[in-house]
Motif scaffolding. Sequence first.
Motif, short mmCIF file in Angstrom:
data_model
loop_
_atom_site.label_atom_id
_atom_site.label_comp_id
_atom_site.label_asym_id
_atom_site.label_seq_id
_atom_site.Cartn_x
_atom_site.Cartn_y
_atom_site.Cartn_z
N PHE A 1 -23.59 -2.08 -8.46
CA PHE A 1 -22.73 -1.87 -9.62
C PHE A 1 -21.74 -0.74 -9.36
N SER A 2 -22.17 0.28 -8.64
CA SER A 2 -21.26 1.38 -8.30
C SER A 2 -20.14 0.90 -7.39
N ILE A 3 -20.51 0.08 -6.40
CA ILE A 3 -19.50 -0.48 -5.50
C ILE A 3 -18.52 -1.35 -6.26
N ALA A 4 -19.05 -2.14 -7.20
CA ALA A 4 -18.18 -3.03 -7.99
C ALA A 4 -17.21 -2.21 -8.84
N LEU A 5 -17.70 -1.14 -9.45
CA LEU A 5 -16.83 -0.30 -10.28
C LEU A 5 -15.75 0.37 -9.46
N VAL A 6 -16.13 0.94 -8.32
CA VAL A 6 -15.14 1.61 -7.47
C VAL A 6 -14.11 0.60 -6.96
N SER A 7 -14.58 -0.57 -6.55
CA SER A 7 -13.65 -1.60 -6.06
C SER A 7 -12.70 -2.04 -7.17
N LEU A 8 -13.22 -2.18 -8.37
CA LEU A 8 -12.38 -2.58 -9.51
C LEU A 8 -11.31 -1.54 -9.80
N LEU A 9 -11.70 -0.27 -9.80
CA LEU A 9 -10.74 0.80 -10.07
C LEU A 9 -9.69 0.90 -8.98
N VAL A 10 -10.12 0.81 -7.73
CA VAL A 10 -9.17 0.90 -6.61
C VAL A 10 -8.17 -0.24 -6.65
N LEU A 11 -8.66 -1.46 -6.90
CA LEU A 11 -7.76 -2.62 -6.95
C LEU A 11 -6.79 -2.51 -8.11
N THR A 12 -7.30 -2.07 -9.26
CA THR A 12 -6.44 -1.92 -10.44
C THR A 12 -5.36 -0.85 -10.21
N LEU A 13 -5.78 0.29 -9.70
CA LEU A 13 -4.82 1.38 -9.47
C LEU A 13 -3.79 1.00 -8.42
N LEU A 14 -4.23 0.26 -7.41
CA LEU A 14 -3.31 -0.15 -6.36
C LEU A 14 -2.20 -1.02 -6.93
N ILE A 15 -2.56 -1.95 -7.78
CA ILE A 15 -1.57 -2.86 -8.37
C ILE A 15 -0.70 -2.13 -9.38
N VAL A 16 -1.34 -1.40 -10.28
CA VAL A 16 -0.60 -0.74 -11.36
C VAL A 16 0.31 0.36 -10.82
N LEU A 17 -0.21 1.17 -9.91
CA LEU A 17 0.62 2.27 -9.38
C LEU A 17 1.78 1.74 -8.55
N THR A 18 1.57 0.62 -7.85
CA THR A 18 2.69 0.03 -7.10
C THR A 18 3.82 -0.37 -8.02
N LYS A 19 3.46 -1.04 -9.12
CA LYS A 19 4.48 -1.44 -10.09
C LYS A 19 5.06 -0.23 -10.81
N ALA A 20 4.20 0.74 -11.16
CA ALA A 20 4.69 1.93 -11.86
C ALA A 20 5.65 2.73 -10.99
N TYR A 21 5.36 2.81 -9.71
CA TYR A 21 6.24 3.55 -8.81
C TYR A 21 7.62 2.89 -8.74
N GLN A 22 7.64 1.56 -8.75
CA GLN A 22 8.93 0.86 -8.76
C GLN A 22 9.72 1.17 -10.04
N VAL A 23 8.99 1.24 -11.15
CA VAL A 23 9.65 1.49 -12.44
C VAL A 23 10.22 2.90 -12.52
N THR A 24 9.51 3.87 -11.92
CA THR A 24 9.99 5.25 -11.99
C THR A 24 11.27 5.47 -11.18
N LYS A 25 11.65 4.53 -10.36
CA LYS A 25 12.86 4.65 -9.54
C LYS A 25 14.08 4.01 -10.19
N ILE A 26 14.01 3.76 -11.49
CA ILE A 26 15.12 3.10 -12.19
C ILE A 26 16.34 4.03 -12.27
N ASP A 27 17.48 3.42 -12.53
CA ASP A 27 18.72 4.17 -12.75
C ASP A 27 18.73 4.64 -14.20
#
Length: 237
Positions: free
Chosen positions: A203-229
């Motif tokens: 369960f610990s591995i599942a939680l860490v994997s879930l958080l890492v995958l979520t942050l990877l996707i969300v932060l990638t998109k968020a980083y693109q958004v922060t570079k707007i004009d």
Amino acid sequence: MNLKNPINTIITSGWSKDDSGNLKFKIVGVVKDFHITGLQNKVPPMVFVNIKTLGWNNFNNIFVKVSPNNLSETLEKLKTYWAKNVNPDYPFEYEFVNKGFARTYQEQIKQKNLFFILNLVVIIIAVFGLFALASFSMERRLKEIAIRKTLGAETDILLKELSKQYVLFCLLGFGIGIVPAYILLQKWLEDYAFRINISTLPFSIALVSLLVLTLLIVLTKAYQVTKIDVLKYLKYE
């Protein structure tokens, strides 16, 4: 049999070699329990009897321990011995115990492969869904992000603010899903007489994997958004 001191005890069996009555045996030793079948069942009662006592016609299988060296030659000699000394009318058929033991888990292996495929499909669908949700949510906040950047908000602060709600959603979803998962695992393990206890590691591995995958996707998109004009979204304000 609930015998405290079984060695040298004489017992009467239900077997009879001839009309003289049931056979009597003397217990000469006791061995530790071992499995020749799957771990779903408890170790069954087992008795080892000298084959000369019962005669050659009172068995269905013979277990032979062989060396892995020159295995083909060993099997050929066993086949010759069977035809010459045991019963030439019945064909010599053999099977390795480890393979027979492994066959008892074919159903579990199929279940594992099926669940792996289903989990993979669900994860892929969830990843695309999460990316679409994050994109939609952040696109609606572009003007807010532009204002924050104008007021001097740093990129790391914006990333933290944009990803915070998704981390909370992950923790909430994991908390809801862990209960039925734990119950189902307990039910599955009840089918085994010999089983392990469910630890917190999966369960610990599942939680860490879930958080890492979520942050990877969300932060990638968020980083693109922060570079707007910034001027593009504030020139009419």
